[in-house]
Motif scaffolding. Sequence first.
Motif, PDB file in Angstrom:
ATOM      1  N   THR A   7       0.855  -1.175   0.000  1.00  0.00           N
ATOM      2  CA  THR A   7       0.000   0.000   0.000  1.00  0.00           C
ATOM      3  C   THR A   7       0.893   1.227   0.000  1.00  0.00           C
ATOM      4  O   THR A   7       1.678   1.426   0.924  1.00  0.00           O
ATOM      5  CB  THR A   7      -0.946  -0.021   1.224  1.00  0.00           C
ATOM      6  OG1 THR A   7      -1.688  -1.253   1.198  1.00  0.00           O
ATOM      7  CG2 THR A   7      -1.903   1.148   1.218  1.00  0.00           C
ATOM      8  N   SER A  17      -3.415   0.498  -3.144  1.00  0.00           N
ATOM      9  CA  SER A  17      -3.122  -0.803  -2.562  1.00  0.00           C
ATOM     10  C   SER A  17      -3.281  -1.873  -3.624  1.00  0.00           C
ATOM     11  O   SER A  17      -4.248  -1.869  -4.385  1.00  0.00           O
ATOM     12  CB  SER A  17      -4.069  -1.066  -1.393  1.00  0.00           C
ATOM     13  OG  SER A  17      -3.661  -2.192  -0.656  1.00  0.00           O
ATOM     14  N   ILE A  27      -7.531   3.978  -1.843  1.00  0.00           N
ATOM     15  CA  ILE A  27      -8.146   4.188  -0.537  1.00  0.00           C
ATOM     16  C   ILE A  27      -8.039   5.680  -0.253  1.00  0.00           C
ATOM     17  O   ILE A  27      -6.978   6.284  -0.438  1.00  0.00           O
ATOM     18  CB  ILE A  27      -7.423   3.367   0.553  1.00  0.00           C
ATOM     19  CG1 ILE A  27      -7.535   1.868   0.248  1.00  0.00           C
ATOM     20  CG2 ILE A  27      -7.962   3.701   1.939  1.00  0.00           C
ATOM     21  CD1 ILE A  27      -6.628   0.988   1.091  1.00  0.00           C
ATOM     22  N   TYR A  40     -11.890   4.131  -1.975  1.00  0.00           N
ATOM     23  CA  TYR A  40     -12.655   3.353  -1.016  1.00  0.00           C
ATOM     24  C   TYR A  40     -12.278   3.751   0.401  1.00  0.00           C
ATOM     25  O   TYR A  40     -11.123   4.023   0.686  1.00  0.00           O
ATOM     26  CB  TYR A  40     -12.381   1.852  -1.204  1.00  0.00           C
ATOM     27  CG  TYR A  40     -12.839   1.336  -2.546  1.00  0.00           C
ATOM     28  CD1 TYR A  40     -14.145   0.912  -2.734  1.00  0.00           C
ATOM     29  CD2 TYR A  40     -11.963   1.272  -3.618  1.00  0.00           C
ATOM     30  CE1 TYR A  40     -14.573   0.438  -3.963  1.00  0.00           C
ATOM     31  CE2 TYR A  40     -12.380   0.804  -4.851  1.00  0.00           C
ATOM     32  CZ  TYR A  40     -13.689   0.384  -5.019  1.00  0.00           C
ATOM     33  OH  TYR A  40     -14.095  -0.072  -6.231  1.00  0.00           O
ATOM     34  N   ARG A  41     -13.256   3.751   1.285  1.00  0.00           N
ATOM     35  CA  ARG A  41     -12.991   4.031   2.693  1.00  0.00           C
ATOM     36  C   ARG A  41     -12.634   2.705   3.373  1.00  0.00           C
ATOM     37  O   ARG A  41     -13.272   1.685   3.130  1.00  0.00           O
ATOM     38  CB  ARG A  41     -14.222   4.648   3.339  1.00  0.00           C
ATOM     39  CG  ARG A  41     -14.655   5.858   2.524  1.00  0.00           C
ATOM     40  CD  ARG A  41     -15.070   7.011   3.340  1.00  0.00           C
ATOM     41  NE  ARG A  41     -15.429   8.101   2.442  1.00  0.00           N
ATOM     42  CZ  ARG A  41     -16.536   8.790   2.536  1.00  0.00           C
ATOM     43  NH1 ARG A  41     -17.412   8.521   3.480  1.00  0.00           N
ATOM     44  NH2 ARG A  41     -16.775   9.760   1.707  1.00  0.00           N
ATOM     45  N   PRO A  42     -11.608   2.717   4.219  1.00  0.00           N
ATOM     46  CA  PRO A  42     -11.093   1.452   4.781  1.00  0.00           C
ATOM     47  C   PRO A  42     -12.117   0.576   5.499  1.00  0.00           C
ATOM     48  O   PRO A  42     -12.193  -0.622   5.231  1.00  0.00           O
ATOM     49  CB  PRO A  42      -9.993   1.918   5.742  1.00  0.00           C
ATOM     50  CG  PRO A  42      -9.532   3.212   5.158  1.00  0.00           C
ATOM     51  CD  PRO A  42     -10.771   3.855   4.595  1.00  0.00           C
ATOM     52  N   LEU A  45     -14.618  -0.879   3.129  1.00  0.00           N
ATOM     53  CA  LEU A  45     -13.988  -1.915   2.318  1.00  0.00           C
ATOM     54  C   LEU A  45     -14.037  -3.272   3.028  1.00  0.00           C
ATOM     55  O   LEU A  45     -14.166  -4.318   2.391  1.00  0.00           O
ATOM     56  CB  LEU A  45     -12.543  -1.510   2.037  1.00  0.00           C
ATOM     57  CG  LEU A  45     -11.826  -2.095   0.850  1.00  0.00           C
ATOM     58  CD1 LEU A  45     -12.639  -2.005  -0.424  1.00  0.00           C
ATOM     59  CD2 LEU A  45     -10.488  -1.391   0.669  1.00  0.00           C
TER      60      LEU A  45
END
Length: 139
Positions: A7, A17, A27, A40-42, A45
């Motif tokens: 990442t 990532s 992310i 994407y939000r962790p 995800l």
Amino acid sequence: MTNHITTKWLGNMAFESNNPSGNTLIIDIAPEDGGEGQGYRPKALMLSSLAGCSGLDVASLIKKMKLEVEEFTIETIADLTEEHPKSYNKVTIEYHFKGANLAEKKLQRAVDLSIDKYCGVMEMFRQFATLEIKTIFKK
């Protein structure tokens, strides 16, 4: 078996990532939190991972059992704790099947096998959250 993910920081609040499949994803966080909202939000995800893992199990079983399913959707709804570090404490997973000739008992068996036996991500979620499972059939 070991998974190795790299990442890389892209600047500001964004990261790229990779995945053992060779694909990459971005992310990022919301603009109100200092990001640009371009990825994407962790934590969200994690919910995609949960639905994807179980969905793959069920799709495989649908193929093996030669079941007729027109539409298959998984809705994943999770509650976050109020205090930091915020984490999921309750997750509802809804399996929605639509079709004219649904074999409901066999589809429920496929869902149950994923939940109880095959889905490793589901097992990980059990370590920190209460899970509620629903199966919904529509013609």
